[in-house]
Design a protein around this motif. Structure first.
Motif, PDB file in Angstrom:
ATOM      1  N   LEU A  39      47.394  69.966  15.414  1.00 28.33           N
ATOM      2  CA  LEU A  39      47.328  68.508  15.260  1.00 28.33           C
ATOM      3  C   LEU A  39      46.878  68.147  13.844  1.00 28.33           C
ATOM      4  CD1 LEU A  39      47.487  65.610  16.384  1.00 28.33           C
ATOM      5  CD2 LEU A  39      45.096  65.853  17.078  1.00 28.33           C
ATOM      6  N   GLY A  40      45.571  68.213  13.586  1.00 25.60           N
ATOM      7  CA  GLY A  40      45.058  67.836  12.275  1.00 25.60           C
ATOM      8  C   GLY A  40      44.183  66.603  12.341  1.00 25.60           C
ATOM      9  N   ASN A  41      42.964  66.754  12.906  1.00 29.43           N
ATOM     10  CA  ASN A  41      42.025  65.628  12.954  1.00 29.43           C
ATOM     11  C   ASN A  41      41.773  65.023  11.583  1.00 29.43           C
ATOM     12  OD1 ASN A  41      41.433  65.520  15.743  1.00 29.43           O
ATOM     13  ND2 ASN A  41      40.042  67.256  15.559  1.00 29.43           N
ATOM     14  N   VAL A  42      41.844  65.854  10.549  1.00 30.46           N
ATOM     15  CA  VAL A  42      41.555  65.372   9.201  1.00 30.46           C
ATOM     16  C   VAL A  42      42.516  64.261   8.802  1.00 30.46           C
ATOM     17  CG1 VAL A  42      41.459  66.030   6.766  1.00 30.46           C
ATOM     18  CG2 VAL A  42      40.509  67.554   8.507  1.00 30.46           C
ATOM     19  N   VAL A  43      43.770  64.361   9.200  1.00 30.38           N
ATOM     20  CA  VAL A  43      44.739  63.302   8.903  1.00 30.38           C
ATOM     21  C   VAL A  43      44.295  61.994   9.540  1.00 30.38           C
ATOM     22  CG1 VAL A  43      47.134  62.552   9.166  1.00 30.38           C
ATOM     23  CG2 VAL A  43      46.625  64.969   8.703  1.00 30.38           C
ATOM     24  N   LEU A  44      43.898  62.047  10.803  1.00 26.28           N
ATOM     25  CA  LEU A  44      43.457  60.839  11.511  1.00 26.28           C
ATOM     26  C   LEU A  44      42.206  60.261  10.869  1.00 26.28           C
ATOM     27  CD1 LEU A  44      43.920  62.130  15.181  1.00 26.28           C
ATOM     28  CD2 LEU A  44      45.599  61.020  13.694  1.00 26.28           C
ATOM     29  N   GLU A  45      41.289  61.126  10.443  1.00 25.17           N
ATOM     30  CA  GLU A  45      40.055  60.663   9.814  1.00 25.17           C
ATOM     31  C   GLU A  45      40.336  60.034   8.455  1.00 25.17           C
ATOM     32  OE1 GLU A  45      37.324  64.078  12.029  1.00 25.17           O
ATOM     33  OE2 GLU A  45      37.863  64.294   9.912  1.00 25.17           O
ATOM     34  N   ALA A  46      41.306  60.576   7.726  1.00 23.95           N
ATOM     35  CA  ALA A  46      41.688  59.962   6.449  1.00 23.95           C
ATOM     36  C   ALA A  46      42.257  58.567   6.675  1.00 23.95           C
ATOM     37  CB  ALA A  46      42.701  60.855   5.727  1.00 23.95           C
ATOM     38  N   TRP A  47      43.128  58.433   7.662  1.00 25.09           N
ATOM     39  CA  TRP A  47      43.657  57.096   7.973  1.00 25.09           C
ATOM     40  C   TRP A  47      42.541  56.146   8.378  1.00 25.09           C
ATOM     41  CZ3 TRP A  47      48.218  59.026  11.522  1.00 25.09           C
ATOM     42  CH2 TRP A  47      49.283  59.461  10.712  1.00 25.09           C
ATOM     43  N   ALA A  48      41.631  56.621   9.203  1.00 20.68           N
ATOM     44  CA  ALA A  48      40.554  55.754   9.692  1.00 20.68           C
ATOM     45  C   ALA A  48      39.641  55.292   8.565  1.00 20.68           C
ATOM     46  CB  ALA A  48      39.739  56.482  10.761  1.00 20.68           C
ATOM     47  N   THR A  49      39.454  56.122   7.549  1.00 25.32           N
ATOM     48  CA  THR A  49      38.536  55.790   6.452  1.00 25.32           C
ATOM     49  C   THR A  49      39.244  55.175   5.251  1.00 25.32           C
ATOM     50  OG1 THR A  49      38.726  58.051   5.567  1.00 25.32           O
ATOM     51  CG2 THR A  49      36.901  57.604   7.099  1.00 25.32           C
ATOM     52  N   GLY A  50      40.558  55.003   5.342  1.00 22.34           N
ATOM     53  CA  GLY A  50      41.291  54.423   4.224  1.00 22.34           C
ATOM     54  C   GLY A  50      41.384  55.344   3.024  1.00 22.34           C
ATOM     55  N   THR A  51      41.581  56.637   3.269  1.00 22.82           N
ATOM     56  CA  THR A  51      41.668  57.628   2.207  1.00 22.82           C
ATOM     57  C   THR A  51      43.095  58.164   2.126  1.00 22.82           C
ATOM     58  OG1 THR A  51      39.410  58.310   2.742  1.00 22.82           O
ATOM     59  CG2 THR A  51      40.662  59.759   1.288  1.00 22.82           C
ATOM     60  N   PRO A  52      43.725  58.152   0.954  1.00 19.36           N
ATOM     61  CA  PRO A  52      45.076  58.725   0.854  1.00 19.36           C
ATOM     62  C   PRO A  52      45.068  60.193   1.264  1.00 19.36           C
ATOM     63  CG  PRO A  52      44.496  57.520  -1.157  1.00 19.36           C
ATOM     64  CD  PRO A  52      43.245  57.612  -0.332  1.00 19.36           C
ATOM     65  N   ILE A  53      46.108  60.620   1.983  1.00 17.50           N
ATOM     66  CA  ILE A  53      46.165  61.977   2.520  1.00 17.50           C
ATOM     67  C   ILE A  53      47.385  62.718   1.975  1.00 17.50           C
ATOM     68  CG2 ILE A  53      47.303  61.095   4.618  1.00 17.50           C
ATOM     69  CD1 ILE A  53      45.007  64.184   4.550  1.00 17.50           C
ATOM     70  N   VAL A  54      47.138  63.946   1.525  1.00 21.92           N
ATOM     71  CA  VAL A  54      48.193  64.889   1.137  1.00 21.92           C
ATOM     72  C   VAL A  54      48.006  66.117   2.008  1.00 21.92           C
ATOM     73  CG1 VAL A  54      49.108  66.352  -0.691  1.00 21.92           C
ATOM     74  CG2 VAL A  54      48.280  64.051  -1.246  1.00 21.92           C
ATOM     75  N   ALA A  55      49.057  66.549   2.688  1.00 22.12           N
ATOM     76  CA  ALA A  55      48.911  67.652   3.646  1.00 22.12           C
ATOM     77  C   ALA A  55      50.102  68.592   3.569  1.00 22.12           C
ATOM     78  CB  ALA A  55      48.770  67.107   5.072  1.00 22.12           C
TER      79      ALA A  55
END
Length: 350
Positions: A252-268
């Motif tokens: 899954l990738g909880n980190v992606v969800l946490e980035a969205w929740a905190t308003g942080t751009p995500i590169v994966a």
């Protein structure tokens, strides 16, 4: 509704962290009477006390564990007499005592389904995990896909000191245990091509010394901070300009969800989970697994174009609020639990 959750693990990995989040969320719900059973572990107990979660512990001493562990587990289940038991990770599902409650196993990975034979129903968090369990002969009607929520709960925070960042540097944040699957080596190898950036890696594991050596060999040791296991993730996201998630293998990738929740751009990296969650160029950026050059290029693309980064953030927030917020996910859990309890009661009546 009386809900019991069981976690029999000493680990501080993703499943265990998410277990604490779900427990803290249900503790706020007036409709749910919840109790946890966990193995005695001081750090987890402190966080659950802080979040006002009701729990009981199983003994882990060299003598007390073999003598009383299983007996205590059975007694706690019988005394609480739950309507439904949610078991986390293989061990809890294998060791769940016989009970009149509905037993639901929660899977966040490609685990051996034989561990879940005592369960009446399974919850998995991606469509591919639905395929995994049904390919292994689990009935389609006894599995539900409910993903994870992304909020970082203040009640579970453990504040720590933050690293100092050089003037003019942008901050890259990567979270995950230091394991080959998490591919922190890819990000460190990309760092020489990402100028004026400091990398924070939050996590612990067996690869720490090799990652330190790698950073030194590439001349970026002064720009890489290995922070160890952290429970102040909200503060780390607040410090970050970009979250980078280079995992080679990720259901899954909880980190992606946490980035969205905190308003942080995500590169994966485009492993299983992130490539399901992220629409490349819409709510985040993807790069091919193990591709150091693409990793650096995608990070530099965001660092160079603030407006583009903000568009990704806004769409990420929209995706999060519609599909992966705590309100949405806990609502799905509760609806499923009510349905399963009602069906069992109906079956008993018949």
């Amino acid at each position: 509704m009386k809900l019991m959750q069981i976690l029999l693990s000493q680990s501080e990995a993703g499943a265990e962290t998410y277990f604490e989040k779900v427990a803290a969320a249900f503790a706020k719900d007036d409709v749910i009477e919840q109790r946890l059973i966990i193995e005695a572990q001081p750090s987890r107990e402190v966080r659950l006390h802080q979040a006002e979660v009701d729990f009981r512990t199983l003994p882990m001493g060299r003598i007390t564990k073999p003598l009383f562990y299983n007996q205590r587990l059975k007694r706690e289940v019988d005394e609480f007499d739950p309507d439904l038991i949610l078991t986390w990770v293989n061990r809890a599902s294998r060791k769940c005592p016989s009970t009149s409650a509905v037993v639901v196993g929660r899977l966040g990975g490609y685990y051996d389904i034989t561990n879940y034979r005592k369960c009446d129903h399974l919850i998995v968090n991606t469509p591919d995990l639905v395929r995994h369990v049904t390919r292994h002969d689990w009935p389609q009607h006894d599995v539900s896909m409910i993903s994870n929520f992304g909020e970082l709960l203040e009640s579970l925070d453990v504040p720590e000191s933050l690293p100092s960042i050089p003037d003019g540097h942008r901050v890259l944040l990567s979270l995950g245990r230091l394991h080959e699957k998490k591919a922190q080596d890819v990000l460190i190898r990309a760092l020489p091509d990402i100028p004026q950036a400091t990398l924070l890696i939050a996590g612990d594991g067996e690869l720490k010394s090799s990652l330190v050596d790698l950073a030194a060999s590439l001349g970026v040791a002064d720009r890489v901070h290995l922070l160890g296991l952290r429970k102040d993730v909200r503060a780390l996201f607040a410090l970050a300009d970009i979250c980078v998630f280079p995992s080679r293998f990720e259901p899954l990738g909880n980190v992606v969800l946490e980035a969205w929740a905190t308003g942080t751009p995500i590169v994966a990296a485009a492993s299983q989970g992130p490539s399901w969650l992220i629409e490349d160029g819409c709510n985040g950026l993807l790069f091919d697994v193990d591709n150091v050059i693409q990793c650096a290029a995608q990070v530099n693309r965001l660092l160079a174009d603030g407006q583009f980064a903000e568009r990704l953030v806004e769409q990420g927030r929209r995706t999060f609020s519609q599909e992966f917020s705590m309100e949405v996910i806990i609502g799905r859990y509760k609806a499923l639990f009510k349905d399963l309890i009602a069906k069992q009661a109906c079956g008993r009546t018949v």
